[in-house]
Design a protein around this motif. Sequence first.
Motif, PDB file in Angstrom:
ATOM      1  N   ASP A 146      -8.886   1.767 -11.155  1.00 37.26           N
ATOM      2  CA  ASP A 146      -8.692   0.445 -11.777  1.00 37.26           C
ATOM      3  C   ASP A 146      -7.953  -0.429 -10.774  1.00 37.26           C
ATOM      4  N   ARG A 147      -8.597  -1.518 -10.349  1.00 41.62           N
ATOM      5  CA  ARG A 147      -8.018  -2.348  -9.307  1.00 41.62           C
ATOM      6  C   ARG A 147      -6.687  -2.973  -9.742  1.00 41.62           C
ATOM      7  N   ALA A 148      -6.461  -3.133 -11.038  1.00 40.57           N
ATOM      8  CA  ALA A 148      -5.250  -3.810 -11.510  1.00 40.57           C
ATOM      9  C   ALA A 148      -4.070  -2.861 -11.694  1.00 40.57           C
ATOM     10  N   VAL A 149      -4.298  -1.542 -11.556  1.00 37.06           N
ATOM     11  CA  VAL A 149      -3.220  -0.595 -11.815  1.00 37.06           C
ATOM     12  C   VAL A 149      -2.152  -0.687 -10.720  1.00 37.06           C
ATOM     13  N   ALA A 150      -0.872  -0.552 -11.125  1.00 32.01           N
ATOM     14  CA  ALA A 150       0.244  -0.675 -10.180  1.00 32.01           C
ATOM     15  C   ALA A 150       0.397   0.587  -9.350  1.00 32.01           C
ATOM     16  N   VAL A 151       0.811   0.405  -8.092  1.00 28.88           N
ATOM     17  CA  VAL A 151       1.029   1.508  -7.153  1.00 28.88           C
ATOM     18  C   VAL A 151       2.518   1.619  -6.855  1.00 28.88           C
ATOM     19  N   ARG A 152       3.000   2.846  -6.779  1.00 27.50           N
ATOM     20  CA  ARG A 152       4.417   3.038  -6.442  1.00 27.50           C
ATOM     21  C   ARG A 152       4.582   3.004  -4.923  1.00 27.50           C
ATOM     22  N   PRO A 153       5.568   2.256  -4.428  1.00 36.08           N
ATOM     23  CA  PRO A 153       5.742   2.119  -2.976  1.00 36.08           C
ATOM     24  C   PRO A 153       6.491   3.295  -2.365  1.00 36.08           C
ATOM     25  N   LEU A 154       6.408   3.378  -1.033  1.00 38.07           N
ATOM     26  CA  LEU A 154       7.179   4.357  -0.269  1.00 38.07           C
ATOM     27  C   LEU A 154       8.374   3.661   0.372  1.00 38.07           C
ATOM     28  N   VAL A 155       9.357   4.472   0.760  1.00 41.55           N
ATOM     29  CA  VAL A 155      10.499   3.943   1.512  1.00 41.55           C
ATOM     30  C   VAL A 155      10.443   4.502   2.928  1.00 41.55           C
ATOM     31  N   ASN A 156      10.979   3.737   3.870  1.00 42.17           N
ATOM     32  CA  ASN A 156      11.007   4.217   5.254  1.00 42.17           C
ATOM     33  C   ASN A 156      12.284   5.014   5.506  1.00 42.17           C
ATOM     34  N   SER A 157      12.556   5.326   6.764  1.00 43.10           N
ATOM     35  CA  SER A 157      13.718   6.151   7.100  1.00 43.10           C
ATOM     36  C   SER A 157      15.042   5.476   6.746  1.00 43.10           C
ATOM     37  N   LYS A 158      15.019   4.146   6.552  1.00 48.96           N
ATOM     38  CA  LYS A 158      16.229   3.420   6.175  1.00 48.96           C
ATOM     39  C   LYS A 158      16.330   3.194   4.664  1.00 48.96           C
ATOM     40  N   GLY A 159      15.370   3.757   3.933  1.00 52.60           N
ATOM     41  CA  GLY A 159      15.378   3.588   2.486  1.00 52.60           C
ATOM     42  C   GLY A 159      14.846   2.249   2.024  1.00 52.60           C
ATOM     43  N   GLN A 160      14.085   1.569   2.896  1.00 59.00           N
ATOM     44  CA  GLN A 160      13.590   0.235   2.576  1.00 59.00           C
ATOM     45  C   GLN A 160      12.094   0.248   2.305  1.00 59.00           C
ATOM     46  N   VAL A 161      11.646  -0.726   1.514  1.00 58.18           N
ATOM     47  CA  VAL A 161      10.228  -0.895   1.200  1.00 58.18           C
ATOM     48  C   VAL A 161       9.712  -2.124   1.924  1.00 58.18           C
ATOM     49  N   SER A 162       8.578  -1.994   2.567  1.00 59.88           N
ATOM     50  CA  SER A 162       8.005  -3.127   3.303  1.00 59.88           C
ATOM     51  C   SER A 162       7.568  -4.230   2.347  1.00 59.88           C
ATOM     52  N   THR A 163       7.791  -5.474   2.766  1.00 56.28           N
ATOM     53  CA  THR A 163       7.360  -6.615   1.952  1.00 56.28           C
ATOM     54  C   THR A 163       5.833  -6.733   1.923  1.00 56.28           C
ATOM     55  N   ARG A 164       5.150  -6.032   2.851  1.00 51.89           N
ATOM     56  CA  ARG A 164       3.696  -6.092   2.910  1.00 51.89           C
ATOM     57  C   ARG A 164       3.038  -4.948   2.140  1.00 51.89           C
ATOM     58  N   PHE A 165       3.859  -4.119   1.494  1.00 56.04           N
ATOM     59  CA  PHE A 165       3.301  -2.985   0.768  1.00 56.04           C
ATOM     60  C   PHE A 165       2.483  -3.491  -0.428  1.00 56.04           C
ATOM     61  N   PRO A 166       1.223  -3.041  -0.566  1.00 50.54           N
ATOM     62  CA  PRO A 166       0.368  -3.497  -1.677  1.00 50.54           C
ATOM     63  C   PRO A 166       0.962  -3.101  -3.029  1.00 50.54           C
ATOM     64  N   LYS A 167       0.804  -3.972  -3.991  1.00 48.04           N
ATOM     65  CA  LYS A 167       1.366  -3.716  -5.322  1.00 48.04           C
ATOM     66  C   LYS A 167       0.358  -3.086  -6.283  1.00 48.04           C
ATOM     67  N   THR A 168      -0.915  -3.287  -6.046  1.00 53.33           N
ATOM     68  CA  THR A 168      -1.951  -2.736  -6.925  1.00 53.33           C
ATOM     69  C   THR A 168      -2.995  -1.995  -6.099  1.00 53.33           C
ATOM     70  N   LEU A 169      -3.830  -1.229  -6.800  1.00 56.67           N
ATOM     71  CA  LEU A 169      -4.896  -0.500  -6.111  1.00 56.67           C
ATOM     72  C   LEU A 169      -5.896  -1.469  -5.495  1.00 56.67           C
ATOM     73  N   GLY A 170      -6.117  -2.599  -6.171  1.00 56.98           N
ATOM     74  CA  GLY A 170      -7.036  -3.601  -5.631  1.00 56.98           C
ATOM     75  C   GLY A 170      -6.544  -4.164  -4.311  1.00 56.98           C
ATOM     76  N   GLU A 171      -5.210  -4.352  -4.184  1.00 56.44           N
ATOM     77  CA  GLU A 171      -4.673  -4.849  -2.913  1.00 56.44           C
ATOM     78  C   GLU A 171      -4.837  -3.820  -1.804  1.00 56.44           C
ATOM     79  N   PHE A 172      -4.807  -2.548  -2.130  1.00 57.87           N
ATOM     80  CA  PHE A 172      -5.085  -1.512  -1.122  1.00 57.87           C
ATOM     81  C   PHE A 172      -6.523  -1.627  -0.641  1.00 57.87           C
ATOM     82  N   PHE A 173      -7.461  -1.791  -1.594  1.00 57.86           N
ATOM     83  CA  PHE A 173      -8.874  -1.868  -1.218  1.00 57.86           C
ATOM     84  C   PHE A 173      -9.173  -3.108  -0.371  1.00 57.86           C
ATOM     85  N   ASP A 174      -8.417  -4.192  -0.581  1.00 58.34           N
ATOM     86  CA  ASP A 174      -8.649  -5.448   0.137  1.00 58.34           C
ATOM     87  C   ASP A 174      -7.766  -5.581   1.381  1.00 58.34           C
TER      88      ASP A 174
END
Length: 222
Positions: A146-174
């Motif tokens: 489902d393109r609208a379903v939310a995705v859980r983000p990852l954290v980097n070695s500093k415990g931070q999440v990238s501002t460019r991390f996709p929020k939904t499955l559709g954003e991953f596909f695009d």
Amino acid sequence: MTTVPQPQNVITTTQDHIKLLSSLNNATSETIRRQAELDMNNKIQSIRNRMADSEREQKKEEKEIDDLINLVFKEELLSELSKLLKSDLLEQLDTLVDEEVRTKLPAYLSPEYLKTMESQLAAFDKLEKENVNAESVRWNAALPSDRAVAVRPLVNSKGQVSTRFPKTLGEFFDMTEDTAVSLLHYYGREDVIAPHGSREGNVNAFMRICGIRYMVRHRPCQ
């Protein structure tokens, strides 16, 4: 033998009586007048006294209200100032304690022990971030198609999440190749970047890292 009063004597006596009555009437009128004035003055003074008492009572009530307002204001002001002072004081104490610990701790612990502690703290911090990412990967692996379903983000070695991390499955596909490569660098996975540049390869590589079981495929131009 009865003596008959002479007319002149009768007139004189009558006039005296009239003068006496007139004198009595004047005295009585004056007394009544004075008594009336006294009563009126007493009533006026009574009214003035009641008005003065009422005014004093009103001023007393107004003062009590003012005192109550001032008391409440002072209590609230003191309470807020106390909170601010305590907060600032605790913050300063935390800073002083941290600085004191950093300064004094080496004098009580050996360098080897301090090095071991730092290593253990670093390992614990890394393990904590890995646990966060493991939970995100497990969640993302069970996502429906489902393109609208939310995705859980990852954290980097500093415990931070990238501002460019996709929020939904559709954003991953695009996702563009530039975004995919940027995210692989951000999360320290340069080892899986496609060497010759490939949108599908880099997007799929990042999706696998995030636990997403879907893939994007190249669609040849019709």
